[in-house]
Design a protein around this motif. Structure first.
Motif, PDB file in Angstrom:
ATOM      1  N   ALA A 117       0.828  -1.208   0.000  1.00 56.92           N
ATOM      2  CA  ALA A 117       0.000   0.000   0.000  1.00 56.92           C
ATOM      3  C   ALA A 117       0.856   1.249   0.000  1.00 56.92           C
ATOM      4  O   ALA A 117       0.508   2.268  -0.628  1.00 56.92           O
ATOM      5  N   SER A 118       2.010   1.221   0.677  1.00 57.57           N
ATOM      6  CA  SER A 118       2.889   2.407   0.730  1.00 57.57           C
ATOM      7  C   SER A 118       3.543   2.698  -0.610  1.00 57.57           C
ATOM      8  O   SER A 118       3.971   3.821  -0.865  1.00 57.57           O
ATOM      9  N   GLN A 119       3.628   1.688  -1.464  1.00 54.01           N
ATOM     10  CA  GLN A 119       4.263   1.870  -2.765  1.00 54.01           C
ATOM     11  C   GLN A 119       3.271   2.246  -3.866  1.00 54.01           C
ATOM     12  O   GLN A 119       3.675   2.503  -4.993  1.00 54.01           O
ATOM     13  N   LEU A 120       1.985   2.244  -3.533  1.00 54.87           N
ATOM     14  CA  LEU A 120       0.973   2.587  -4.523  1.00 54.87           C
ATOM     15  C   LEU A 120       0.620   4.053  -4.415  1.00 54.87           C
ATOM     16  O   LEU A 120       0.719   4.674  -3.350  1.00 54.87           O
ATOM     17  N   ALA A 121       0.180   4.608  -5.532  1.00 60.38           N
ATOM     18  CA  ALA A 121      -0.276   5.993  -5.532  1.00 60.38           C
ATOM     19  C   ALA A 121      -1.565   6.106  -4.740  1.00 60.38           C
ATOM     20  O   ALA A 121      -2.333   5.144  -4.609  1.00 60.38           O
ATOM     21  N   ALA A 122      -1.815   7.284  -4.201  1.00 64.08           N
ATOM     22  CA  ALA A 122      -2.983   7.470  -3.341  1.00 64.08           C
ATOM     23  C   ALA A 122      -4.282   7.218  -4.084  1.00 64.08           C
ATOM     24  O   ALA A 122      -5.277   6.792  -3.488  1.00 64.08           O
ATOM     25  N   ASP A 123      -4.322   7.499  -5.392  1.00 64.15           N
ATOM     26  CA  ASP A 123      -5.545   7.310  -6.163  1.00 64.15           C
ATOM     27  C   ASP A 123      -5.561   6.000  -6.934  1.00 64.15           C
ATOM     28  O   ASP A 123      -6.385   5.799  -7.823  1.00 64.15           O
ATOM     29  N   SER A 124      -4.664   5.082  -6.624  1.00 58.70           N
ATOM     30  CA  SER A 124      -4.595   3.810  -7.352  1.00 58.70           C
ATOM     31  C   SER A 124      -5.800   2.935  -7.005  1.00 58.70           C
ATOM     32  O   SER A 124      -6.235   2.862  -5.850  1.00 58.70           O
ATOM     33  N   HIS A 125      -6.330   2.272  -8.051  1.00 60.19           N
ATOM     34  CA  HIS A 125      -7.467   1.388  -7.827  1.00 60.19           C
ATOM     35  C   HIS A 125      -7.058   0.128  -7.066  1.00 60.19           C
ATOM     36  O   HIS A 125      -7.921  -0.633  -6.587  1.00 60.19           O
ATOM     37  N   LEU A 126      -5.762  -0.109  -6.947  1.00 57.18           N
ATOM     38  CA  LEU A 126      -5.296  -1.294  -6.224  1.00 57.18           C
ATOM     39  C   LEU A 126      -5.340  -1.108  -4.708  1.00 57.18           C
ATOM     40  O   LEU A 126      -5.197  -2.084  -3.962  1.00 57.18           O
ATOM     41  N   ASN A 127      -5.521   0.135  -4.269  1.00 54.47           N
ATOM     42  CA  ASN A 127      -5.589   0.366  -2.816  1.00 54.47           C
ATOM     43  C   ASN A 127      -6.747  -0.399  -2.167  1.00 54.47           C
ATOM     44  O   ASN A 127      -6.658  -0.824  -1.017  1.00 54.47           O
ATOM     45  N   GLU A 128      -7.816  -0.528  -2.932  1.00 53.34           N
ATOM     46  CA  GLU A 128      -8.970  -1.270  -2.398  1.00 53.34           C
ATOM     47  C   GLU A 128      -8.582  -2.712  -2.060  1.00 53.34           C
ATOM     48  O   GLU A 128      -8.993  -3.262  -1.028  1.00 53.34           O
ATOM     49  N   PHE A 129      -7.775  -3.311  -2.926  1.00 44.00           N
ATOM     50  CA  PHE A 129      -7.398  -4.712  -2.698  1.00 44.00           C
ATOM     51  C   PHE A 129      -6.393  -4.858  -1.551  1.00 44.00           C
ATOM     52  O   PHE A 129      -6.458  -5.809  -0.769  1.00 44.00           O
ATOM     53  N   THR A 130      -5.467  -3.912  -1.451  1.00 43.73           N
ATOM     54  CA  THR A 130      -4.520  -3.986  -0.337  1.00 43.73           C
ATOM     55  C   THR A 130      -5.226  -3.788   1.006  1.00 43.73           C
ATOM     56  O   THR A 130      -4.912  -4.456   1.996  1.00 43.73           O
ATOM     57  N   ASN A 131      -6.208  -2.878   1.019  1.00 42.78           N
ATOM     58  CA  ASN A 131      -6.986  -2.693   2.249  1.00 42.78           C
ATOM     59  C   ASN A 131      -7.777  -3.954   2.597  1.00 42.78           C
ATOM     60  O   ASN A 131      -7.888  -4.347   3.757  1.00 42.78           O
ATOM     61  N   ARG A 132      -8.313  -4.587   1.542  1.00 44.94           N
ATOM     62  CA  ARG A 132      -9.094  -5.828   1.765  1.00 44.94           C
ATOM     63  C   ARG A 132      -8.192  -6.919   2.319  1.00 44.94           C
ATOM     64  O   ARG A 132      -8.577  -7.657   3.238  1.00 44.94           O
ATOM     65  N   ILE A 133      -6.995  -7.020   1.781  1.00 44.06           N
ATOM     66  CA  ILE A 133      -6.052  -8.038   2.274  1.00 44.06           C
ATOM     67  C   ILE A 133      -5.706  -7.769   3.735  1.00 44.06           C
ATOM     68  O   ILE A 133      -5.727  -8.672   4.585  1.00 44.06           O
ATOM     69  N   SER A 134      -5.398  -6.521   4.059  1.00 44.45           N
ATOM     70  CA  SER A 134      -5.011  -6.157   5.421  1.00 44.45           C
ATOM     71  C   SER A 134      -6.168  -6.391   6.393  1.00 44.45           C
ATOM     72  O   SER A 134      -5.984  -6.967   7.481  1.00 44.45           O
ATOM     73  N   ASN A 135      -7.378  -5.945   6.004  1.00 45.97           N
ATOM     74  CA  ASN A 135      -8.544  -6.115   6.887  1.00 45.97           C
ATOM     75  C   ASN A 135      -8.887  -7.582   7.104  1.00 45.97           C
ATOM     76  O   ASN A 135      -9.214  -8.003   8.217  1.00 45.97           O
ATOM     77  N   THR A 136      -8.804  -8.380   6.028  1.00 45.15           N
ATOM     78  CA  THR A 136      -9.112  -9.810   6.159  1.00 45.15           C
ATOM     79  C   THR A 136      -8.103 -10.506   7.069  1.00 45.15           C
ATOM     80  O   THR A 136      -8.466 -11.373   7.876  1.00 45.15           O
ATOM     81  N   ALA A 137      -6.847 -10.152   6.959  1.00 47.05           N
ATOM     82  CA  ALA A 137      -5.828 -10.743   7.823  1.00 47.05           C
ATOM     83  C   ALA A 137      -6.079 -10.378   9.284  1.00 47.05           C
ATOM     84  O   ALA A 137      -5.948 -11.216  10.188  1.00 47.05           O
ATOM     85  N   LYS A 138      -6.459  -9.111   9.535  1.00 49.41           N
ATOM     86  CA  LYS A 138      -6.765  -8.695  10.902  1.00 49.41           C
ATOM     87  C   LYS A 138      -7.995  -9.431  11.443  1.00 49.41           C
ATOM     88  O   LYS A 138      -8.014  -9.873  12.593  1.00 49.41           O
TER      89      LYS A 138
END
Length: 448
Positions: free
Chosen positions: A248-269
């Motif tokens: 997530a830190s390597q992606l641009a703030a407006d990248s559509h991939l942020n949704e997936f990184t957040n989903r991965i992080s939330n699911t792991a938590k």
């Protein structure tokens, strides 16, 4: 209060009943023997008087012998005596009139065949007459009174002794069972001492000890399994969460991939929290600490966390609470239980609304979804039970309509409600279900 289900009381009662039956048998024997002896004495006396009367008076229709004794030739006897008399001595009550007074006494009679002639021999019982004219029968009746009084005392003493002996014996018989109960209640510290007994208690103690050993081994394996699973899963989950943060830190703030990184992080938590909750369920309830947990914040957080399930549905959700409510419970367990109910409501509702209501007694999750068919109610909290098109209506025997076939729409294993019910039992709470008249279901968590 006397409890018939108690083994000790059953033993005492059996002793008392046995004593009653034994006393009854002795009383019956005494009464039978007394009756037979009296009949034989009366019969012998009357036959003796018949012989003496015939020798003295010759053939007569009626003989009046000793006072109280009357002998009739059968054809000269009163009709009522003819109807009563048999070859066995009988005793019947009669009333004797003496002047202005009346006396109740017993009349003994029997029929006797002497050659071609039949007689009816009668004896009117009277203590004064007996004592003067037939001392043998008088002595017998005196002894009969003595034996009767003695028998009464013996019956009372027998029942008293039976009660005392049954009380003492019951204590001795129940004592090994009480020792076994105490040994089991004290974590089996003294159970080994009882396993060497040759009695049935020893057999039971050995069976319990063997069962306890198997349970200990099973619990040990389960504890090792849960500990190993927790350890082995937390490491990759930590790596996944770390990797998602780096990504997530390597992606641009407006990248559509942020949704997936957040989903991965939330699911792991969430998975980490689920592991923590399952580990808490594996522990004894009395060993769990129960901090004060605020219900409203957990309900709101779970609605927000699961809101992605409503993205493509015309469904609204709201949390209703007049104030901030709290309960003494582990937050991980409450979150897991409430999260499963909200998730089910979101998954099985295609349009309408889901309402989470909180008050001082319960948490209610109401939806306008598909509802639960009556055929599924007995299996509502069973593991791995889900509604499919193979279920049939019990009333008609027909297959349920396709709109009830929800497996093609919703993913899941059928464990959600089973886990919620297990959490409720673990916390001493209650989970109830009610079908809504307009469709959908209402699940309520009644908390303390």
């Amino acid at each position: 209060m006397f409890n018939i289900d108690s083994i000790a009381n059953k033993f005492r009662l059996s002793y008392f009943i046995f004593a009653l039956l034994l006393c009854g048998a002795f009383v019956s024997i005494f009464l039978y023997a007394e009756s037979r002896i009296e009949q034989d004495l009366v019969k012998a006396r009357l036959l003796q008087q018949l012989d003496l009367s015939q020798e003295k008076y010759g053939d007569q229709p009626i003989y009046t012998a000793d006072p109280g004794i009357k002998i009739y030739r059968y054809d000269a006897a009163p009709a009522n005596l003819q109807a009563l008399a048999t070859d066995t001595v009988k005793e019947t009550a009669v009333t004797i009139h003496k002047g202005d007074s009346q006396t109740r006494t017993n009349l003994h009679l029997f029929a006797y065949q002497q050659g071609d002639q039949a007689y009816i021999l009668t004896y009117l019982e009277d203590n004064e007459i007996v004592m003067k004219n037939y001392p043998v029968l008088a002595i017998f009746e005196h002894l009969e009174d003595i034996f009767a009084d003695t028998l009464r005392v013996a019956v009372v003493l027998s029942l008293l002794i039976a009660a005392i002996f049954s009380q003492l014996s019951a204590k001795q018989i129940i004592k090994p069972l009480l020792d076994l109960k105490q040994a089991v209640e004290t974590d089996h510290k003294n159970l080994t001492e009882l396993t060497h007994l040759p009695s049935e208690v020893g057999v039971l103690a050995r069976a319990i000890d063997e069962k306890n050993h198997k349970l200990e081994q099973y619990l040990k394996r389960e504890q090792l399994f849960t500990g190993d699973v927790s350890h082995e899963l937390r490491t990759p989950l930590t790596i996944i969460m770390g990797a998602s943060e780096v990504l997530a830190s390597q992606l641009a703030a407006d990248s559509h991939l942020n949704e997936f990184t957040n989903r991965i992080s939330n699911t792991a938590k969430e998975t980490s929290e689920i592991i923590t909750a399952l580990l808490l369920l594996s522990r004894a309830p009395e060993k769990l600490d129960a901090p004060q947990t605020y219900i409203n914040s957990i309900a709101v957080a779970e609605v927000q966390r699961l809101n992605y399930l409503l993205r493509y549905k015309t469904v609204t959700c709201q949390v209703i609470a007049e104030q901030e409510y709290s309960a003494y419970v582990r937050p991980e367990l409450l979150k897991m239980a409430l999260g499963n109910l909200i998730k089910n409501a979101f998954q099985y509702t295609d349009d309408g609304e889901v309402i989470v209501t909180i008050d001082d007694q319960k948490i209610t999750v109401t939806d306008t979804g598909l509802g639960i068919p009556e055929v599924m109610m007995p299996l509502l909290y069973e593991r791995f039970e889900r509604l499919t098109h193979d279920y049939q209506d019990e009333g008609t025997g027909t297959t349920l309509s396709p709109e009830h076939d929800i497996n093609h729409k919703v993913e899941g294993s059928g464990l959600g409600l089973s886990i919620v019910q297990r959490i409720m039992s673990h916390m001493g709470w209650q989970l109830t279900h009610q079908a809504n008249s307009s469709g959908g279901s209402t699940f309520s968590i009644h908390y303390k």
